[in-house]
Design a protein around this motif. Structure first.
Motif, mmCIF file in Angstrom:
data_model
loop_
_atom_site.group_PDB
_atom_site.id
_atom_site.type_symbol
_atom_site.label_atom_id
_atom_site.label_comp_id
_atom_site.label_asym_id
_atom_site.label_seq_id
_atom_site.Cartn_x
_atom_site.Cartn_y
_atom_site.Cartn_z
ATOM 1 N N UNK A 1 0.830 -1.208 0.000
ATOM 2 C CA UNK A 1 0.000 0.000 0.000
ATOM 3 C C UNK A 1 0.868 1.262 0.000
ATOM 4 N N UNK A 2 1.867 1.298 0.872
ATOM 5 C CA UNK A 2 2.705 2.494 0.948
ATOM 6 C C UNK A 2 3.504 2.703 -0.343
ATOM 7 N N UNK A 3 3.950 1.629 -0.961
ATOM 8 C CA UNK A 3 4.653 1.765 -2.238
ATOM 9 C C UNK A 3 3.696 2.211 -3.339
ATOM 10 N N UNK A 4 2.468 1.751 -3.297
ATOM 11 C CA UNK A 4 1.487 2.212 -4.283
ATOM 12 C C UNK A 4 1.212 3.699 -4.099
ATOM 13 N N UNK A 5 1.148 4.137 -2.852
ATOM 14 C CA UNK A 5 0.951 5.563 -2.586
ATOM 15 C C UNK A 5 2.115 6.388 -3.114
ATOM 16 N N UNK A 6 3.293 5.766 -3.213
ATOM 17 C CA UNK A 6 4.470 6.461 -3.740
ATOM 18 C C UNK A 6 4.551 6.388 -5.259
ATOM 19 N N UNK A 7 3.570 5.750 -5.879
ATOM 20 C CA UNK A 7 3.523 5.715 -7.338
ATOM 21 C C UNK A 7 3.906 4.404 -7.984
ATOM 22 N N UNK A 8 4.054 3.347 -7.169
ATOM 23 C CA UNK A 8 4.445 2.043 -7.708
ATOM 24 C C UNK A 8 3.264 1.085 -7.621
ATOM 25 N N UNK A 9 2.564 0.945 -8.734
ATOM 26 C CA UNK A 9 1.401 0.059 -8.782
ATOM 27 C C UNK A 9 0.106 0.837 -8.673
ATOM 28 N N UNK A 10 -0.965 0.187 -9.136
ATOM 29 C CA UNK A 10 -2.274 0.842 -9.104
ATOM 30 C C UNK A 10 -3.354 -0.217 -8.974
ATOM 31 N N UNK A 11 -3.448 -0.778 -7.785
ATOM 32 C CA UNK A 11 -4.455 -1.797 -7.507
ATOM 33 C C UNK A 11 -5.608 -1.158 -6.748
ATOM 34 N N UNK A 12 -6.814 -1.584 -7.079
ATOM 35 C CA UNK A 12 -7.993 -1.005 -6.445
ATOM 36 C C UNK A 12 -7.942 -1.180 -4.929
ATOM 37 N N UNK A 13 -8.385 -0.161 -4.231
ATOM 38 C CA UNK A 13 -8.354 -0.165 -2.763
ATOM 39 C C UNK A 13 -9.139 -1.329 -2.175
#
Length: 200
Positions: A118-130
């Motif tokens: 989740x934290x890496x997605x928030x940094x722009x790595x990945x885009x998986x639905x919440x």
């Protein structure tokens, strides 16, 4: 509550946190999260102490950066061999729960992977639905509650959201630079110190 959990050092006390039937619902799950972060927190505190000691000797001027310059290794992703090793550990942990042979350490690995993703997605790595994160958290929370009855199992039919997140996290580690992963770990530590029940 979290500050109390973070002071727990002995394996016996940790076992109590995981297995005690007297814990209110939801505490077991948060306890597992905090326990797995003890090492990270202690390392951060050690680094902070050394940093403060160095700062007393030489404080940077106003126009100097307070952040240590990033080296080449920090700007590159983790080696593929390291990522494969981590991915194998996550999937082995999940497989153990599917056969009813999970434990607190394996649950902690899965929880950590979930939140780091989740934290890496928030940094722009990945885009998986919440919703995938919410479903995975719900399933792991149920597994933590089952530990009160000494049941360490996740139904194979419920594993899809977790598997999807583990695959995402593997791809994140293959492409995210080491410094971004370190920052995600720091975010995980800050979350553990907060009174939030989840990071989203």
């Amino acid at each position: 509550m979290i500050s109390t959990v973070l002071t727990v050092k002995s394996q016996y006390a940790r076992s109590i946190l995981i297995n005690s039937v007297k814990l209110p619902l939801g505490w077991v799950f948060l306890s597992v999260i905090c326990i797995t972060m003890l090492g990270l927190i202690e390392q951060c505190q050690s680094d902070h102490t050394r940093s403060m000691s160095q700062n007393r000797k030489k404080r940077p001027s106003g126009n100097q950066s307070r952040r240590k310059p990033l080296g080449k290794a920090d700007l590159l992703p983790h080696p593929a061999s390291y990522v494969r090793e981590q991915s194998l550990r996550w999937h082995v942990a999940l497989a153990a729960f599917q056969t009813g042979k999970g434990n607190g350490d394996l649950l902690a690995k899965l929880v950590k992977a979930l939140y780091l993703a989740w934290f890496l997605q928030q940094a722009g790595f990945g885009a998986l639905d919440r919703d995938f994160y919410l479903d995975a958290e719900r399933i792991l929370d149920a597994a933590a509650r089952g530990a009160n009855k000494d049941v360490w199992r996740i139904d194979p039919a419920d594993c899809s959201p977790i598997t999807r997140l583990l695959d995402l996290h593997e791809q994140q580690l293959l492409c995210a630079p080491v410094f971004a992963v370190d920052e995600a770990e720091s975010s995980l530590v800050r979350f553990g110190r907060s009174d939030k029940k989840s990071p989203w």
